[in-house]
Write an enzyme that holds these catalytic residues in place. Structure first.
Site, short mmCIF file in Angstrom:
data_model
loop_
_atom_site.label_atom_id
_atom_site.label_comp_id
_atom_site.label_asym_id
_atom_site.label_seq_id
_atom_site.Cartn_x
_atom_site.Cartn_y
_atom_site.Cartn_z
N GLU A 98 51.06 9.20 48.73
CA GLU A 98 49.60 9.35 48.53
C GLU A 98 49.26 9.56 47.06
OE1 GLU A 98 46.98 10.69 51.39
OE2 GLU A 98 48.38 10.38 53.03
N1 CAA Z 1 36.15 6.98 45.14
C1 CAA Z 1 35.35 5.92 45.00
N2 CAA Z 1 35.56 4.94 44.10
C2 CAA Z 1 36.64 5.07 43.30
C3 CAA Z 1 37.52 6.15 43.38
C4 CAA Z 1 37.25 7.14 44.35
N3 CAA Z 1 38.04 8.20 44.50
N4 CAA Z 1 38.51 6.01 42.47
C5 CAA Z 1 38.24 4.86 41.82
N5 CAA Z 1 37.11 4.29 42.32
C6 CAA Z 1 36.46 3.07 41.87
C7 CAA Z 1 36.04 3.21 40.41
O1 CAA Z 1 34.78 3.81 40.32
C8 CAA Z 1 36.04 1.77 39.95
O2 CAA Z 1 34.84 1.16 40.40
P1 CAA Z 1 34.14 -0.09 39.66
O3 CAA Z 1 34.75 -1.30 40.25
O4 CAA Z 1 32.73 0.03 40.04
O5 CAA Z 1 34.40 0.04 38.21
C9 CAA Z 1 37.19 1.16 40.72
O6 CAA Z 1 37.40 2.00 41.88
C10 CAA Z 1 38.48 1.07 39.93
O7 CAA Z 1 38.81 2.38 39.49
P2 CAA Z 1 39.91 2.68 38.38
O8 CAA Z 1 39.60 1.86 37.16
O9 CAA Z 1 40.02 4.15 38.24
O10 CAA Z 1 41.20 2.07 39.09
P3 CAA Z 1 42.69 1.95 38.59
O11 CAA Z 1 43.18 0.59 38.86
O12 CAA Z 1 42.84 2.51 37.21
O13 CAA Z 1 43.48 2.90 39.65
C11 CAA Z 1 44.37 4.91 40.58
C12 CAA Z 1 43.20 4.20 39.88
C13 CAA Z 1 43.81 6.32 40.82
C14 CAA Z 1 45.59 4.99 39.73
C15 CAA Z 1 44.66 4.23 41.93
O14 CAA Z 1 45.26 2.97 41.75
C16 CAA Z 1 45.56 5.09 42.81
O15 CAA Z 1 45.08 5.98 43.52
N6 CAA Z 1 46.90 4.82 42.80
C17 CAA Z 1 47.83 5.51 43.70
C18 CAA Z 1 47.93 4.77 45.00
C19 CAA Z 1 48.18 5.69 46.14
O16 CAA Z 1 47.81 6.85 46.15
N7 CAA Z 1 48.79 5.17 47.18
C20 CAA Z 1 49.01 5.91 48.39
C21 CAA Z 1 49.36 5.00 49.51
S1 CAA Z 1 49.23 5.79 51.08
C22 CAA Z 1 50.56 6.79 51.26
O17 CAA Z 1 51.29 7.05 50.37
C23 CAA Z 1 50.75 7.28 52.70
C24 CAA Z 1 51.31 8.56 52.96
O18 CAA Z 1 51.43 9.41 52.13
C25 CAA Z 1 51.63 8.94 54.33
P1 FAD Z 2 55.73 3.29 41.06
O1 FAD Z 2 54.27 3.06 41.07
O2 FAD Z 2 56.61 2.16 40.68
O3 FAD Z 2 56.04 4.52 40.12
C1 FAD Z 2 57.35 4.81 39.60
C2 FAD Z 2 57.23 6.01 38.65
O4 FAD Z 2 56.35 5.68 37.54
C3 FAD Z 2 56.63 7.24 39.33
O5 FAD Z 2 57.23 8.41 38.83
C4 FAD Z 2 55.17 7.19 38.89
O6 FAD Z 2 54.54 8.46 38.90
C5 FAD Z 2 55.31 6.64 37.46
N1 FAD Z 2 54.05 5.99 37.04
C6 FAD Z 2 53.53 4.81 37.49
N2 FAD Z 2 52.37 4.56 36.87
C7 FAD Z 2 52.14 5.59 36.03
C8 FAD Z 2 51.08 5.93 35.13
N3 FAD Z 2 50.01 5.16 34.97
N4 FAD Z 2 51.17 7.09 34.43
C9 FAD Z 2 52.26 7.91 34.58
N5 FAD Z 2 53.29 7.65 35.42
C10 FAD Z 2 53.22 6.51 36.14
N6 FAD Z 2 52.00 3.57 51.15
C11 FAD Z 2 51.06 3.11 52.02
O7 FAD Z 2 50.23 2.30 51.67
N7 FAD Z 2 50.99 3.59 53.30
C12 FAD Z 2 51.87 4.51 53.75
O8 FAD Z 2 51.76 4.92 54.92
C13 FAD Z 2 52.88 5.00 52.88
N8 FAD Z 2 53.80 5.89 53.33
C14 FAD Z 2 54.88 6.18 52.53
C15 FAD Z 2 55.95 6.91 53.06
C16 FAD Z 2 57.09 7.12 52.30
C17 FAD Z 2 58.23 7.87 52.88
C18 FAD Z 2 57.17 6.62 50.97
C19 FAD Z 2 58.40 6.79 50.13
C20 FAD Z 2 56.11 5.94 50.44
C21 FAD Z 2 54.96 5.70 51.20
N9 FAD Z 2 53.90 4.92 50.72
C22 FAD Z 2 52.91 4.48 51.57
C23 FAD Z 2 53.94 4.42 49.36
C24 FAD Z 2 53.66 5.47 48.29
O9 FAD Z 2 52.30 5.79 48.25
C25 FAD Z 2 54.18 4.93 46.96
O10 FAD Z 2 55.58 4.94 47.01
C26 FAD Z 2 53.65 5.72 45.78
O11 FAD Z 2 52.26 5.57 45.64
C27 FAD Z 2 54.34 5.32 44.47
O12 FAD Z 2 54.41 3.94 44.30
P2 FAD Z 2 55.83 3.25 43.92
O13 FAD Z 2 56.81 3.75 44.90
O14 FAD Z 2 55.62 1.79 43.82
O15 FAD Z 2 56.19 3.84 42.50
#
Ligand code: CAA
Ligand code: FAD
Length: 380
Positions: free
Chosen positions: A363
Site C-alpha cells: 500500500e
Molecule cells: N486523492 C485524489 N487525487 C489524488 C490523490 C489523492 N490521494 N493523490 C494524487 N491525486 C491526483 C493528483 O491530484 C493529480 O491530479 P491531476 O491529474 O488533476 O493533476 C494526479 O492524481 C496525479 O498525482 P501525482 O502527480 O501526485 O501522481 P504521481 O504519479 O506522482 O504518483 C504516488 C503519486 C503517491 C507516488 C502514487 O503513484 C502512489 O500512491 N504510489 C504507490 C502505489 C501504491 O500505494 N500501491 C499500493 C497497491 S495496493 C497494495 O499494496 C495492497 C495491499 O497492501 C494489501
Molecule cells: P518499487 O516501486 O520498484 O520500489 C523499490 C524501492 O525503491 C522501494 O524501496 C521504494 O520505496 C523505492 N522507491 C521507488 N520510488 C521511489 C521514490 N520516488 N522515492 C524514494 N524511493 C522510491 N498491489 C496491488 O495492486 N494489490 C495488492 O493487493 C497488493 N498486495 C501486495 C501483497 C504483497 C505481499 C506484496 C509484496 C505486494 C503487494 N502489492 C499489491 C504491491 C505493492 O503495493 C508494491 O509491491 C509496492 O507498492 C512497491 O512497489 P514495487 O514492489 O514495484 O517496488
C-alpha cells in the site's frame, strides 16, 4: 476530546479478540508453515458481520464506522497478520471504491455480496513494471461496443485466486498517462481472466498473493467504475483509506509480539531472577509499549477523521509510516527478549517479525508514504 473508546467500539474489540483467539490463533502457525489460505475463517468473519463493517445496511453492511473497522483489523492481526490483511484488502481496497464510486446497480450486484461476505474482494493496481510509480501501468482496456476488452497483467494481488470480485485499473487512453486510467470491476470466471504465479513469501504466508492475467478479457461496459479517465484518482483515494487498514495491521502485529514478550520476560529466569527484573529488558518493554500506543493513536485518529468526512489522507499515511516502522522494530525486540527461543518456530514472535516487514512495503512503501506526507505539507 475523548480518548476513551465508546461502548460500541469496546464491544467490537471484545468480539473480534474472542474470535481471533479462539478460531484464528490456534491454526496461525500451521497455515503460515503450509502457506494455506483458509476460506472458512472468512466465512466466520462474515457471520460476525466483519466483512461489511463500515457500509450502511442498505448496501449489505452493518452500519458501523471506520474506527470499528480498524479495531477489527488490529485484533485479527494481533494473532495472525495474514487474516488481518484478508479483511483489510476486502474492505478498504475492493469494497470501498464500489461504495464510493459505484452506481446503485453496481452496489447491489457487487458491494452487497462483498459486505455480506458471500464473495471475497481484491484490488489490482500494481504491475511488474509499475509498483511505486502506479501511473506507469501498461494494462489496456479498449472500448468495443457495449464492452471493454482488457489486456495485460497485475502482480502481487492479495486475495488473488480466492477472490470473486476484482477492482482493477487499466489505460483507456494511453496518451493521457494517469488521466487516461479507468477503473473496472472484473469477476472471477470471466473468459480471458486467469491467475498466474502464486508468490512464496517471507511473511503473511497464509494470505495468497497472485499474478492476475487479462488476455482479451471482455467485460460489460456497465462494469466500469466511475468515468473513463477517473481511475487514477479512484486508486489514490482508495489507498488513502487502505493505508490506515495496514497501519491497524501493523499495530496488531506489534501488540501481539509485545504481549508475548512481556509474558515471557516475567517468566524466564536467568541469574536467579526473571529477565524482566533487568533494567535493559524493562527499557525495551517501555520503548515498545510507547511506540505501539503512539501508532494506535495515529491510526485511530485517521479512522476518526474518515468517519466524520474530514480529510484523512495525510493522517493515514503518517499512521502507516509510523506503525509499519514500529511493527518492524517491536517484533525485532520481541525476538531479542525471547533469546534463542525467539529464533525458533516454537514461539510466534519469529512469524510476527517476518509478517511485520510487509507493512513497510505494501500500500505504498514507507518511502512513498513520506512522499505523500511531504506533498500534503507543501500543499497545505
Ligand atoms: N486523492 C485524489 N487525487 C489524488 C490523490 C489523492 N490521494 N493523490 C494524487 N491525486 C491526483 C493528483 O491530484 C493529480 O491530479 P491531476 O491529474 O488533476 O493533476 C494526479 O492524481 C496525479 O498525482 P501525482 O502527480 O501526485 O501522481 P504521481 O504519479 O506522482 O504518483 C504516488 C503519486 C503517491 C507516488 C502514487 O503513484 C502512489 O500512491 N504510489 C504507490 C502505489 C501504491 O500505494 N500501491 C499500493 C497497491 S495496493 C497494495 O499494496 C495492497 C495491499 O497492501 C494489501
Ligand atoms: P518499487 O516501486 O520498484 O520500489 C523499490 C524501492 O525503491 C522501494 O524501496 C521504494 O520505496 C523505492 N522507491 C521507488 N520510488 C521511489 C521514490 N520516488 N522515492 C524514494 N524511493 C522510491 N498491489 C496491488 O495492486 N494489490 C495488492 O493487493 C497488493 N498486495 C501486495 C501483497 C504483497 C505481499 C506484496 C509484496 C505486494 C503487494 N502489492 C499489491 C504491491 C505493492 O503495493 C508494491 O509491491 C509496492 O507498492 C512497491 O512497489 P514495487 O514492489 O514495484 O517496488
Amino acid at each position: 476530546m475523548e480518548f476513551r473508546l465508546s461502548e460500541e467500539h469496546e464491544m467490537m474489540r471484545k468480539m473480534v479478540r474472542e474470535f481471533a483467539e479462539k478460531e484464528v490463533a490456534p491454526t496461525a502457525a500451521e497455515r503460515d508453515e503450509k502457506e494455506e489460505f483458509d476460506r472458512s475463517l472468512f466465512d466466520k468473519m462474515a457471520e460476525l458481520g466483519l466483512t461489511g463493517i463500515p457500509w450502511p445496511e442498505e448496501e449489505g453492511g452493518v452500519g458501523a464506522d471506520y474506527l470499528s473497522y480498524v479495531i477489527a483489523v488490529e485484533e485479527l492481526s494481533r494473532v495472525d497478520a495474514s487474516v488481518g490483511v484478508t479483511l483489510s484488502a476486502h474492505i478498504s481496497l475492493a469494497s470501498w471504491p464500489i461504495h464510493k464510486f459505484g452506481t446503485a446497480e453496481q452496489k447491489q450486484r457487487f458491494l452487497r455480496p462483498l459486505a455480506e461476505g458471500k464473495k471475497l474482494g481484491a484490488f489490482g493496481l500494481t504491475e511488474p513494471g509499475s509498483g511505486s510509480d502506479a501511473a506507469g501501468m501498461r494494462t489496456t482496456a479498449v472500448r468495443d461496443g457495449d464492452s471493454y476488452v482488457l489486456n495485460g497483467s497485475k502482480i502481487f494481488i492479495t486475495n488473488g485466486g480466492e477472490a470473486e470480485i476484482y477492482v482493477v485499473f487499466a489505460l483507456t487512453d494511453p496518451e493521457k498517462k494517469h488521466r487516461g486510467i479507468t477503473a473496472f470491476i472484473v469477476e472471477k470466471g470471466t473468459p480471458g481472466f486467469s491467475f498466474g504465479k502464486k508468490e512464496q513469501k517471507l511473511g503473511i504466508r497464509s494470505s495468497p498473493t497472485l499474478e492476475i492475467l487479462f488476455d482479451n478479457c471482455r467485460i460489460p461496459a456497465e462494469n466500469r467504475l466511475g468515468e473513463e479517465g477517473e481511475g487514477f484518482k479512484i486508486a489514490m483515494m482508495t489507498l488513502d483509506g487502505g493505508r490506515n487498514g495496514i497501519a491497524a495491521q501493523a499495530v496488531g502485529i506489534a501488540q501481539g509480539a509485545f504481549d508475548a514478550a512481556l509474558a515471557y520476560a516475567k517468566e524466564r529466569e536467568q541469574f536467579g531472577k526473571p529477565i524482566a527484573a533487568q533494567q535493559a529488558i524493562q527499557f525495551k518493554l517501555a520503548d515498545m509499549a510507547t511506540r505501539i500506543e503512539a501508532s494506535r493513536l495515529l491510526t485511530y485518529q485517521a479512522a476518526w477523521l474518515e468517519s466524520r468526512g474530514l480529510p484523512y489522507g495525510k493522517a493515514s499515511a503518517m499512521a502507516k509510516l509510523f506503525a509499519g516502522d514500529t511493527a518492524m522494530d517491536v517484533t525485532i525486540e520481541a525476538v531479542q527478549i525471547f533469546g534463542g527461543y525467539g529464533y525458533t518456530r516454537e514461539y510466534p514472535v519469529e512469524r510476527m517479525m517476518r509478517d511485520a516487514k510487509i507493512t513497510q512495503i505494501y500500500e505504498g512503501t514507507n518511502e512513498i508514504q513520506r512522499l505523500v506526507i511531504a506533498r500534503h505539507l507543501l500543499k497545505d
